[in-house]
Design a protein around this motif. Structure first.
Motif, PDB file in Angstrom:
ATOM      1  N   ASN A 205      -6.851  -7.609  -4.374  1.00  0.00           N
ATOM      2  CA  ASN A 205      -5.699  -6.835  -3.679  1.00  0.00           C
ATOM      3  C   ASN A 205      -5.004  -5.906  -4.713  1.00  0.00           C
ATOM      4  O   ASN A 205      -5.252  -6.436  -5.875  1.00  0.00           O
ATOM      5  N   ASP A 206      -4.726  -5.001  -4.263  1.00  0.00           N
ATOM      6  CA  ASP A 206      -3.717  -3.947  -4.897  1.00  0.00           C
ATOM      7  C   ASP A 206      -2.608  -3.956  -3.938  1.00  0.00           C
ATOM      8  O   ASP A 206      -2.533  -3.261  -2.838  1.00  0.00           O
ATOM      9  N   SER A 207      -1.319  -4.301  -4.628  1.00  0.00           N
ATOM     10  CA  SER A 207      -0.130  -4.678  -4.011  1.00  0.00           C
ATOM     11  C   SER A 207       0.823  -3.473  -4.260  1.00  0.00           C
ATOM     12  O   SER A 207       2.016  -3.873  -4.293  1.00  0.00           O
ATOM     13  N   PHE A 208       0.318  -2.573  -5.141  1.00  0.00           N
ATOM     14  CA  PHE A 208       1.271  -1.617  -5.642  1.00  0.00           C
ATOM     15  C   PHE A 208       2.232  -0.863  -4.617  1.00  0.00           C
ATOM     16  O   PHE A 208       3.523  -0.746  -4.999  1.00  0.00           O
ATOM     17  N   SER A 209       1.749  -0.751  -3.327  1.00  0.00           N
ATOM     18  CA  SER A 209       2.644  -0.222  -2.298  1.00  0.00           C
ATOM     19  C   SER A 209       3.278  -1.212  -1.503  1.00  0.00           C
ATOM     20  O   SER A 209       3.823  -0.588  -0.332  1.00  0.00           O
ATOM     21  N   LEU A 210       3.145  -2.425  -1.844  1.00  0.00           N
ATOM     22  CA  LEU A 210       3.965  -3.446  -0.974  1.00  0.00           C
ATOM     23  C   LEU A 210       5.356  -3.188  -0.882  1.00  0.00           C
ATOM     24  O   LEU A 210       5.911  -3.516  -2.000  1.00  0.00           O
ATOM     25  N   PRO A 211       6.064  -3.143   0.090  1.00  0.00           N
ATOM     26  CA  PRO A 211       7.489  -2.998   0.199  1.00  0.00           C
ATOM     27  C   PRO A 211       8.086  -4.465  -0.275  1.00  0.00           C
ATOM     28  O   PRO A 211       7.574  -5.319   0.298  1.00  0.00           O
ATOM     29  N   ALA A 212       9.313  -4.166  -0.793  1.00  0.00           N
ATOM     30  CA  ALA A 212       9.819  -5.524  -1.234  1.00  0.00           C
ATOM     31  C   ALA A 212      10.344  -6.402  -0.139  1.00  0.00           C
ATOM     32  O   ALA A 212      10.196  -7.469  -0.101  1.00  0.00           O
ATOM     33  N   HIS A 213      10.727  -5.755   0.771  1.00  0.00           N
ATOM     34  CA  HIS A 213      11.390  -6.334   1.994  1.00  0.00           C
ATOM     35  C   HIS A 213      10.460  -6.935   3.244  1.00  0.00           C
ATOM     36  O   HIS A 213      10.895  -7.532   3.947  1.00  0.00           O
ATOM     37  N   THR A 214       9.213  -6.369   3.138  1.00  0.00           N
ATOM     38  CA  THR A 214       8.211  -6.873   4.209  1.00  0.00           C
ATOM     39  C   THR A 214       7.867  -8.271   4.146  1.00  0.00           C
ATOM     40  O   THR A 214       8.002  -9.109   3.198  1.00  0.00           O
ATOM     41  N   ARG A 215       7.841  -8.873   5.369  1.00  0.00           N
ATOM     42  CA  ARG A 215       7.537 -10.211   5.458  1.00  0.00           C
ATOM     43  C   ARG A 215       6.033 -10.748   5.709  1.00  0.00           C
ATOM     44  O   ARG A 215       5.558 -11.696   5.408  1.00  0.00           O
ATOM     45  N   ASN A 216       5.393  -9.772   6.383  1.00  0.00           N
ATOM     46  CA  ASN A 216       3.935  -9.960   6.716  1.00  0.00           C
ATOM     47  C   ASN A 216       3.262  -9.158   5.559  1.00  0.00           C
ATOM     48  O   ASN A 216       2.928  -7.928   5.604  1.00  0.00           O
ATOM     49  N   ARG A 217       2.735  -9.826   4.435  1.00  0.00           N
ATOM     50  CA  ARG A 217       2.599  -9.311   3.021  1.00  0.00           C
ATOM     51  C   ARG A 217       1.055  -8.992   2.975  1.00  0.00           C
ATOM     52  O   ARG A 217       0.693  -8.463   1.808  1.00  0.00           O
ATOM     53  N   PHE A 218       0.193  -9.173   3.745  1.00  0.00           N
ATOM     54  CA  PHE A 218      -1.122  -9.140   3.622  1.00  0.00           C
ATOM     55  C   PHE A 218      -1.686  -8.272   4.588  1.00  0.00           C
ATOM     56  O   PHE A 218      -2.116  -8.608   5.685  1.00  0.00           O
ATOM     57  N   LEU A 219      -1.882  -6.784   4.649  1.00  0.00           N
ATOM     58  CA  LEU A 219      -2.377  -5.919   5.573  1.00  0.00           C
ATOM     59  C   LEU A 219      -3.548  -5.386   5.017  1.00  0.00           C
ATOM     60  O   LEU A 219      -3.538  -4.673   3.809  1.00  0.00           O
ATOM     61  N   TYR A 220      -4.693  -5.778   5.587  1.00  0.00           N
ATOM     62  CA  TYR A 220      -5.944  -5.338   4.877  1.00  0.00           C
ATOM     63  C   TYR A 220      -6.139  -3.865   4.753  1.00  0.00           C
ATOM     64  O   TYR A 220      -6.699  -3.454   3.699  1.00  0.00           O
ATOM     65  N   THR A 221      -5.672  -2.971   5.574  1.00  0.00           N
ATOM     66  CA  THR A 221      -5.794  -1.460   5.340  1.00  0.00           C
ATOM     67  C   THR A 221      -5.101  -0.958   4.168  1.00  0.00           C
ATOM     68  O   THR A 221      -5.404   0.098   3.476  1.00  0.00           O
ATOM     69  N   GLN A 222      -3.999  -1.878   3.692  1.00  0.00           N
ATOM     70  CA  GLN A 222      -3.075  -1.294   2.668  1.00  0.00           C
ATOM     71  C   GLN A 222      -3.388  -1.982   1.411  1.00  0.00           C
ATOM     72  O   GLN A 222      -3.238  -1.712   0.425  1.00  0.00           O
ATOM     73  N   MET A 223      -3.879  -3.194   1.284  1.00  0.00           N
ATOM     74  CA  MET A 223      -4.235  -4.212   0.008  1.00  0.00           C
ATOM     75  C   MET A 223      -5.723  -3.868  -0.367  1.00  0.00           C
ATOM     76  O   MET A 223      -5.997  -4.111  -1.536  1.00  0.00           O
ATOM     77  N   LYS A 224      -6.533  -3.478   0.334  1.00  0.00           N
ATOM     78  CA  LYS A 224      -7.800  -3.122  -0.064  1.00  0.00           C
ATOM     79  C   LYS A 224      -8.162  -1.677  -0.413  1.00  0.00           C
ATOM     80  O   LYS A 224      -8.087  -0.800   0.573  1.00  0.00           O
ATOM     81  N   VAL A 225      -8.227  -1.286  -1.372  1.00  0.00           N
ATOM     82  CA  VAL A 225      -8.334  -0.034  -1.882  1.00  0.00           C
ATOM     83  C   VAL A 225      -9.611   0.466  -2.498  1.00  0.00           C
ATOM     84  O   VAL A 225      -9.711   1.860  -2.626  1.00  0.00           O
ATOM     85  N   ARG A 226     -10.518  -0.367  -2.586  1.00  0.00           N
ATOM     86  CA  ARG A 226     -11.765   0.070  -3.186  1.00  0.00           C
ATOM     87  C   ARG A 226     -12.952  -0.092  -1.898  1.00  0.00           C
ATOM     88  O   ARG A 226     -13.159  -1.225  -1.393  1.00  0.00           O
ATOM     89  N   ARG A 227     -13.647   0.959  -1.846  1.00  0.00           N
ATOM     90  CA  ARG A 227     -14.752   1.010  -0.784  1.00  0.00           C
ATOM     91  C   ARG A 227     -16.121   1.391  -1.518  1.00  0.00           C
ATOM     92  O   ARG A 227     -16.123   1.824  -2.755  1.00  0.00           O
ATOM     93  N   THR A 228     -17.124   1.120  -0.656  1.00  0.00           N
ATOM     94  CA  THR A 228     -18.315   1.519  -1.346  1.00  0.00           C
ATOM     95  C   THR A 228     -18.733   2.942  -1.341  1.00  0.00           C
ATOM     96  O   THR A 228     -18.269   3.695  -0.635  1.00  0.00           O
ATOM     97  N   LEU A 229     -19.495   3.395  -2.469  1.00  0.00           N
ATOM     98  CA  LEU A 229     -19.466   4.676  -2.804  1.00  0.00           C
ATOM     99  C   LEU A 229     -20.485   5.198  -1.743  1.00  0.00           C
ATOM    100  O   LEU A 229     -20.354   6.605  -1.218  1.00  0.00           O
ATOM    101  N   GLU A 230     -21.671   4.524  -1.626  1.00  0.00           N
ATOM    102  CA  GLU A 230     -22.690   4.941  -0.568  1.00  0.00           C
ATOM    103  C   GLU A 230     -22.012   5.006   0.913  1.00  0.00           C
ATOM    104  O   GLU A 230     -21.400   4.217   1.218  1.00  0.00           O
TER     105      GLU A 230
END
Length: 467
Positions: free
Chosen positions: A348-373
């Motif tokens: 997971n990449d939590s760099f953009s996670l706002p401090a105030h958020t309660r639902n803390r795992f959004l897959y579109t925001q936490m997963k930032v590495r995709r297949t090159l192909e």
């Protein structure tokens, strides 16, 4: 005196001349027939729109379920739609006295090797009519299972001299190998536009979303909330969910959206004993039912065909709707988005996670590495379709579109399908960082928190599964 070679050359010459002449005659005949058929359909289209149509007085729920046909427990019928497109009727007959005003499209499950002649029994308010000129096609992607979803089309003819057309209420199918289907027919209501004035209206430029069936007691509430809110940010206005089995919390969330007028929840009660004998719980029937539902009942022009782990991402436009408004010139049946994978097993990449958020795992925001192909088109690709152009829709592309329409492959620089897989397809695939989905900023975090707070007031959290 001609030599034998001269006679042979002369014979070949006359043979070729005759062949060319025959080809020209055939092409001319086909051209004339095509022109006459186009003119006939144009004239019938004008006549079709001149009638006054009266919708049946039944109460319409627009919520179908699978029903058994006659005595065969695994022969099922789900829905029927009034389709006003005359160009999808292969052959028009008896147009001097009786004219077609459209067709009735039925979604069913029957044996894949079904060979019976089907009769459509159409029930009006004060009489019953029957048609035998029925087009019966198993939907593609049945994977050679014993049973297959079917698309059945019954042309609907009326007397030419009528001025007021009272539309039928319901329809049933019967066939010789299922005697009870004739003696005690299983009728399903015919779906029309919610507003009958929209029967021949121009389609609304609205993006709807057809979501893959909820099954295996699906319980990831947070993923459902994020999925809906991401697509709403991207311009979607309506969602169709088909429900086989899901957790109480998932259904609680969907019913909240249903009360808001954003979601339709459709029952998908495929009998348990049939599930091993039909491919993937009959998903081809679900996809095609959804496309016809969006086209007929709501008159939406666009439908995205996706699963809960799939997000269609525009790369040069602010939303999918903005992309469609700019790129749709009117004759495209489907926009095919090519597939890239993000994997849940990746860190997971939590760099953009706002401090105030309660639902803390959004897959579109936490997963930032995709297949090159980027996979080729039609290989795990997904589509946005023009619903009014579709005759048969597949899982990854259009199998059959209406005359004059063709699909378009979305360039990889314009849009991609972001596919967030729980399990990796190739765990050694080369990955690259892609922050595209983070352009939603804090909006997606705030929307999910707000929705989960409304639905689950006691804790304000949408639970996410850990597997």
């Amino acid at each position: 005196m001609l030599s034998s070679n001269g006679n042979q050359a002369q014979y070949v010459y006359f043979l070729l001349s005759g062949t060319v002449a025959m080809v020209i005659i055939i092409l001319a005949y086909v051209s004339v027939r095509t022109t006459l058929d186009s003119k006939l359909r144009e004239d019938l289209g004008s006549l079709q729109k001149s009638y006054l149509y009266v919708k049946p007085t039944l109460s319409w729920e627009y919520n179908n379920s699978w029903r058994q046909i006659g005595s065969k427990s695994n022969h099922l019928i789900y829905s029927a739609y009034f389709d006003n497109r005359l160009d999808v009727i292969d052959t028009i007959v008896d147009h001097e006295t009786r004219v077609p005003i459209g067709s009735l499209r039925i979604i069913a499950i029957l044996p894949r090797q079904f060979e019976d002649v089907i009769t459509c029994t159409i029930r009006f308010e004060d009489f019953v009519d029957e048609f035998v000129d029925v087009q019966v096609h198993p939907l593609k992607e049945h994977h050679d299972c014993k049973f297959a979803p079917y698309s059945i089309m019954c042309p609907l003819y009326v007397n030419r001299n009528n001025t007021v057309m009272r539309l039928p209420q319901a329809i049933a199918i019967s066939y010789p190998s299922n005697r009870l289907s004739k003696l005690s027919p299983t009728f399903v209501p015919i779906s029309y536009p919610r507003d009958i004035d929209q029967l021949f209206a121009l389609s609304k430029p609205v993006l709807s979303v057809c979501v893959g069936t909820l099954q295996q007691n699906y319980s990831d509430v947070l993923r459902v909330a994020e999925f809906i809110e991401v697509y709403r940010i991207l311009g979607a206005r309506h969602f169709y969910f088909y429900h086989l089995s899901a957790s109480e919390d998932v259904m609680r969330l969907l019913k909240y959206y249903q009360r808001e007028g954003i979601v339709d929840i459709l029952q998908w009660n495929v009998p348990p004993e049939l599930l091993p004998e039909v491919h993937y719980i009959g998903n081809m029937a679900q996809i095609n039912d959804c496309v016809y539902r969006a086209m007929v009942v709501d008159n939406y022009r666009y439908a995205a065909i996706v699963d809960l782990d799939e997000i269609l991402i525009p790369l040069k436009h602010n939303s999918l709707l903005a992309f469609l408004r700019q790129c749709d010139e009117g004759r495209t049946s489907a926009y095919v988005f090519r597939n890239v994978f993000f994997f849940k097993l990746d860190s997971n990449d939590s760099f953009s996670l706002p401090a105030h958020t309660r639902n803390r795992f959004l897959y579109t925001q936490m997963k930032v590495r995709r297949t090159l192909e980027i996979l080729p088109a039609h290989q795990r690709s997904k589509c946005i379709v023009n619903t009014h152009s579709i005759i048969e829709m597949g899982n990854h592309f259009v199998w059959r579109d209406a005359p004059g329409y063709t699909e378009a492959i979305v360039p990889q620089s314009v849009g991609l399908l972001f596919h967030y897989r729980n399990q990796c397809i190739n765990c050694k695939a080369q990955l690259i960082v892609d922050y595209t989905a983070r352009r939603f900023g804090s909006l997606i975090w705030d929307r999910v928190d707000e929705t989960c707070g409304h639905v689950f007031t006691e804790r304000g959290i949408c639970e996410a599964t850990q597997n």
